[in-house]
Design a protein around this motif. Structure first.
Motif, mmCIF file in Angstrom:
data_model
loop_
_atom_site.group_PDB
_atom_site.id
_atom_site.type_symbol
_atom_site.label_atom_id
_atom_site.label_comp_id
_atom_site.label_asym_id
_atom_site.label_seq_id
_atom_site.Cartn_x
_atom_site.Cartn_y
_atom_site.Cartn_z
ATOM 1 N N GLN A 6 6.046 -19.776 39.169
ATOM 2 C CA GLN A 6 6.267 -20.880 40.084
ATOM 3 C C GLN A 6 5.082 -21.813 39.901
ATOM 4 N N GLY A 7 5.352 -23.128 39.747
ATOM 5 C CA GLY A 7 4.267 -24.056 39.457
ATOM 6 C C GLY A 7 3.820 -23.932 38.016
ATOM 7 N N ILE A 42 -8.039 -22.895 48.230
ATOM 8 C CA ILE A 42 -7.417 -22.386 49.456
ATOM 9 C C ILE A 42 -5.900 -22.574 49.436
ATOM 10 N N GLY A 43 -5.455 -23.677 48.842
ATOM 11 C CA GLY A 43 -4.019 -23.955 48.810
ATOM 12 C C GLY A 43 -3.242 -22.872 48.088
ATOM 13 N N ILE A 44 -3.699 -22.546 46.893
ATOM 14 C CA ILE A 44 -2.957 -21.579 46.093
ATOM 15 C C ILE A 44 -3.102 -20.183 46.685
ATOM 16 N N THR A 103 -3.403 -19.447 49.871
ATOM 17 C CA THR A 103 -2.489 -19.388 51.006
ATOM 18 C C THR A 103 -1.077 -19.104 50.524
ATOM 19 N N GLN A 104 -0.682 -19.845 49.475
ATOM 20 C CA GLN A 104 0.653 -19.595 48.893
ATOM 21 C C GLN A 104 0.792 -18.147 48.441
ATOM 22 N N LEU A 105 -0.279 -17.647 47.828
ATOM 23 C CA LEU A 105 -0.275 -16.277 47.298
ATOM 24 C C LEU A 105 -0.023 -15.274 48.429
ATOM 25 N N ILE A 106 -0.755 -15.448 49.521
ATOM 26 C CA ILE A 106 -0.626 -14.494 50.628
ATOM 27 C C ILE A 106 0.742 -14.633 51.280
ATOM 28 N N GLU A 107 1.214 -15.868 51.379
ATOM 29 C CA GLU A 107 2.499 -16.060 52.066
ATOM 30 C C GLU A 107 3.682 -15.571 51.246
ATOM 31 N N SER A 154 -2.599 -18.694 38.991
ATOM 32 C CA SER A 154 -3.203 -19.240 37.780
ATOM 33 C C SER A 154 -4.597 -19.754 38.081
ATOM 34 N N LYS A 155 -5.488 -19.624 37.100
ATOM 35 C CA LYS A 155 -6.830 -20.180 37.274
ATOM 36 C C LYS A 155 -6.787 -21.703 37.258
ATOM 37 N N SER A 156 -5.630 -22.275 36.922
ATOM 38 C CA SER A 156 -5.482 -23.715 37.090
ATOM 39 C C SER A 156 -5.245 -24.042 38.557
ATOM 40 N N LEU A 157 -5.094 -23.032 39.390
ATOM 41 C CA LEU A 157 -4.833 -23.165 40.828
ATOM 42 C C LEU A 157 -3.557 -23.969 41.087
#
Lengths: 272, 407, 253
Positions: free
Chosen positions: B2-3, B260-262, B264-268, B341-344
């Motif tokens: 995703q992304g 923080i954005g990615i 948060t997505q990861l945890i959600e 991804s490390k590209s966040l």
């Protein structure tokens, strides 16, 4: 969209030089002055780029070089020739998940949404942009190992199977790597991968086998627009030195202090 | 997927085995720290589990390097880590930390603690058992009072060295992850400390489980004072552990860096089950509540007075939940750090394979192996109080001494 | 079992020499292993096996490099260096040619003549730099192979006033692929002779107002019908045309 005028950029005075580069140059000059006064003199009169590789003894002397690459984002057309050339030159598996170098396309829409893609690493070029609404900015960014001066991958390798050569390339010893993959985790740029058959870490070598023959890396050789510039970081009259004088230079993820030797010109802030 | 992820990130380079490794070393460190409670801090209640905890630590320590070995691309080159360790590499220190802990701390402590019994067992036994026990004494069969006092003093000192060593062993595993600046999910100074306390939690819970199940199998009563004390320590360790995790969480949220954005997505999405449900709810909140409400060792008047049988069951259930929770922590660290991804800019997925060197079956086998080793160790070095041999009266015949009783 | 007499008298407990022996054995084993197993060249240059460099250096190259090509194909090389593809190395289109350089008769590099090849670089893509020559492969002379009009070694369109392009090559190449391709430089600019010798002091003339563009693009202009029209009075009257439209490549803005 406004046109990018390279002529203008080239005519502007050379004020773009990076502070870090100055410092590095200064330090290395001091070192050289202390140790090797004679080789420096030889180095200054040496013909630029990779045309005069033979040292006085006839062999290649890595201590006389320090290599880096410049990438002008505004010149990359996303043709993917570099990716294909790299794969064939370095025997990289032809699948879509192992790359020493790849090209990313950034499309930033009018809604400020950043859309990045790199289908098959950009090797087959890019499909037309599928956009809803207008495009604010769009560009291609070639990526590769940054051959960092303070490389996290070299730091973490437990056995000394990946190392920095005297001329600044980060290489992997295929016969010594134990395949723990810590270096892959430590690389902030996603530039390393595990060779599916050899089971060792693999990465861009700056085409080290070509450098010692006085050739440029395969990706630089085939780049049709001169978006990639290869050469000596330390010397004054080389294409890379000129590139770094005439452009505002940025590196990727500078906050990680890895001190990359791949220098980007006209890099957008969205690139990570 | 995703992304956007870097093309080289399709493959997750560290799999299930690398989840098992910190889990197992955590159990080692935790079990050892529990054992040291009795020895150094004189907590008499947990004495029945002292030797059991040491043997548990040893059994798991012997297995700890195996998942690493199985995961290596070239396992037969692993000796290089001893021969040419890169002094700048955290991972290169693995060989030395491991060797130090195994040779200098754990084996020595077990040896000094068991030496008297080894000598007495050897004197009273026949057959292979006799020779095994004799070999284990290394020929040091002196049982004079001075010699025994030396055993005790040496054991005590080794335990004192052992506590920082156990901290080192697992703090070091945390450091391997916490020092990866390229990875915002891992890179945190709290990582070694969180690893350490989660290790203590898991070690105590494991010894509690093994103690209760072993008692059941041996038809012996569970020492409830010991169980209550273990449960209380488990509770305290969990409070510290959960607080540290929350501190880490709040700190990240408050700093709200680029990543923080990615995250948060990861945890959600990817980590919701393993982090929110398994690690926090099942693995922390429920056991904390159960223990807090029922343990008489926490306060003289627990909120619920529960009969011994039920309390045993509650302890066992809590300890098992804690194991699930701690395993989830390891999963969330190792996998969580690779699922974005490390590209966040995107998330990837982990494809678990069933067979193969890094598959599910291998993992199950590696998790079962310490229990097999522990069974052998218990046979050779019985940790139960009734197996301890008495010193002979001067002049008494060796044959009259009680021989080791085994389950 | 006879007790071994302690060497240092009764003060050292029996356990100590036994353990010392075990640890000494382990240490000796490690030292011996180091002696026999560490590769000979390890540490010669740094914390790595120096012999690894030899293996890496010995890899075979696939791309010969254009200097190598020039040894035989100097005429084509000269032609290419005079044109718009001067920066495009031979192997960029012809593929890896080290094998051909080593054995010119048996190994032949590829010659891409199919229409799909050139659009890899020249198909329109918004992410490509503005001014880079791009076409719409669907609309641009469909079905005709590119090489039927463009010589790949000298691909530029035929009409290029040398006196302008000598300095303004980039503008020329932009304009050449735009809707303004057929306009001469002098349609819009007046270049006094002195501009060629003193380009900074003698400046060329530029259009000064909206009416200049309006002479083709206003609704009432007497220009060919297909030229896009606007109402000069209502079409953003506060601006001059080139504040929004780039005259050398008007369709991109």
């Amino acid at each position: 969209m406004t046109p990018r005028d390279h002529d203008l950029a080239d005519e502007s005075p050379a004020v773009a030089e990076n502070e870090a580069v100055n410092r590095r140059e200064f330090l290395s000059e001091c070192l050289k002055a202390c140790q090797l006064a004679a080789p420096v003199l030889l180095g200054v009169i040496r013909v630029p780029l990779l045309e005069a590789q033979e040292s006085e003894s006839g062999g290649y002397d890595p201590a006389e070089h320090l290599y880096g690459m410049g990438i002008d984002v505004s010149k990359c057309i996303g043709c993917g020739q570099c990716v294909a050339a790299c794969k064939s030159e370095n025997d990289v598996p032809l699948d879509s998940r192992h790359f020493n170098t790849w090209v990313e396309r950034y499309v930033i829409g009018d809604n400020h949404v950043v859309d990045v893609d790199s289908p098959n690493g950009g090797m087959d070029g890019f499909p037309p942009v599928a956009t809803e609404g207008g495009i604010r900015r769009a560009f291609f960014v070639p990526k590769l190992c940054n051959h960092c001066a303070s490389a996290p991958c070299v730091q973490v390798c437990p056995v000394g199977a990946t190392f920095t050569t005297d001329d600044g390339a980060i290489l992997v010893d295929d016969e010594y790597c134990i395949g723990c993959r810590y270096c892959i985790q430590a690389c902030p740029y996603g530039a390393r991968w595990l060779h599916p058959e050899k089971h060792v870490a693999a990465k861009c070598t700056f085409c080290y086998h070509r450098l010692v023959q006085g050739l440029v890396p395969a990706c630089v050789e085939v780049c049709p627009t001169g978006a990639r510039v290869f050469g000596e970081v330390e010397r004054r009259s080389t294409p890379l030195a000129r590139f770094m004088r005439f452009n505002d230079i940025q590196v990727l993820k500078p906050h990680l202090n890895t001190k990359p030797k791949v220098y980007y010109a006209n890099l957008d802030g969205e690139v990570r | 997927m995703q992304g956007f992820i870097y093309p080289n990130e399709f493959e997750l380079y560290w799999g299930l085995l690398i989840v098992v490794y910190p889990y197992v070393t955590g159990l080692v460190a935790g079990a050892f720290i529990l054992a040291s409670l009795e020895r150094v801090f004189n907590v008499k209640e947990v004495q029945p589990t002292y030797r059991l905890a040491l043997l548990t630590a040893l059994a798991f320590l012997l297995v700890a390097p195996l998942p690493l070995l199985a995961h290596l691309g070239h396992p037969f080159r692993s000796y290089e880590i001893f021969l040419t360790p890169n002094r700048q590499s955290a991972m290169a220190m693995f060989g030395f930390v491991y060797a130090w802990y195994l040779m200098v701390v754990l084996l020595l402590e077990i040896w000094f603690d068991y030496r008297k019994d080894l000598v007495l067992w050897y004197r009273n036994e026949t057959g292979w058992r006799r020779w095994v026990h004799y070999a284990l004494t290394l020929g040091a069969t002196d049982l004079s009072e001075k010699s025994l006092r030396f055993d005790d003093r040496a054991g005590r000192w080794i335990t004192i060295i052992g506590i920082p060593s156990a901290f080192l062993l697992h703090g070091y595993v945390g450091f391997i992850f916490g020092s990866v600046k390229a990875n915002p999910w891992w890179s945190s100074v709290l990582m070694p400390v969180v690893f350490l306390f989660s290790a203590i939690v898991s070690g105590i819970a494991l010894v509690l489980i093994i103690y209760m199940i072993a008692s059941m199998l041996r038809w012996k009563p569970v020492d409830m004072r010991c169980a209550d004390k273990l449960a209380a320590f488990l509770f305290y360790a969990m409070v510290v552990d959960v607080s540290l995790e929350m501190l880490d969480f709040i700190h990240r949220l408050y700093e709200s860096e680029e990543s923080i954005g990615i995250l948060t997505q990861l945890i959600e999405s990817r980590l919701f089950i393993s982090l929110v449900v398994l690690q926090l709810a099942l693995g922390a909140l429920i056991p904390l509540t159960l223990l807090g409400l029922t343990s008489p060792a926490l306060s003289k008047e627990p909120i619920f007075k529960v009969p011994d049988e039920l309390r045993r069951l509650i302890y066992l259930a809590s300890a098992i939940l804690v194991q699930i929770g701690i395993f989830s922590i390891r999963w969330n660290v190792v996998m969580g750090g690779q699922l974005f991804s490390k590209s966040l800019r995107g998330l990837t997925v982990y494809r678990l394979e069933l067979f193969g060197l890094e598959g599910l079956l291998m993992t199950m086998a590696l998790l079962a192996l310490p229990f097999v080793i522990l069974w052998v160790l218990v046979k050779v070095l019985p940790p139960w109080p009734e197996a301890e041999a008495e010193l002979p009266e001067p002049g008494a015949g060796a044959d009259e001494l009680p021989s080791a009783t085994l389950p | 079992m006879a007790r071994l007499p302690s060497l240092r008298g009764p003060k050292v407990p029996q356990q100590v020499p036994r353990l010392v022996a075990v640890f000494a054995l382990a240490a000796i084993a490690l030292i011996a292993a180091r002696y026999f197993l560490v590769p000979a060249s390890f540490g010669e240059k740094g914390h790595y096996r120096a012999a690894a460099l030899d293996t890496i250096v010995a890899r075979e190259k696939q791309y010969a490099g254009q200097q190598e090509c020039a040894l035989c194909h100097s005429a084509i090389m000269d032609a290419r260096l005079a044109g718009n593809h001067q920066g495009v190395a031979c192997e960029s289109c012809h593929g890896p040619a080290a094998a051909h350089a080593a054995n010119p008769v048996e190994a032949k590099p590829s010659v891409p003549r199919e229409r799909e090849f050139c659009p890899r670089c020249h198909a329109y893509n918004p992410a490509r730099p503005t001014g880079f020559p791009q076409i719409d492969p669907v609309a641009h002379n469909p079905l005709a192979p590119c090489v039927s009009c463009h010589d790949p070694h000298q691909p530029e369109p035929p009409v290029t006033p040398e006196s302008c392009s000598a300095c303004h090559r980039q503008i020329v190449s932009q304009k050449a692929v735009s809707h303004h391709a057929t306009l001469l430089c002098t349609t819009c600019h007046r270049a006094p002779d002195g501009h060629k010798t003193s380009p900074r002091t003698v400046r060329p003339g530029k259009p000064s107002d909206r009416n200049f563009c309006g002479s083709c693009h206003s609704a009432d202009a007497s220009s060919p019908q297909q030229i896009p029209r606007i109402n000069l009075r209502t079409h953003n009257p506060r601006y001059v045309c080139w504040q929004c439209h780039y005259p050398h490549y008007p369709e991109t803005s």
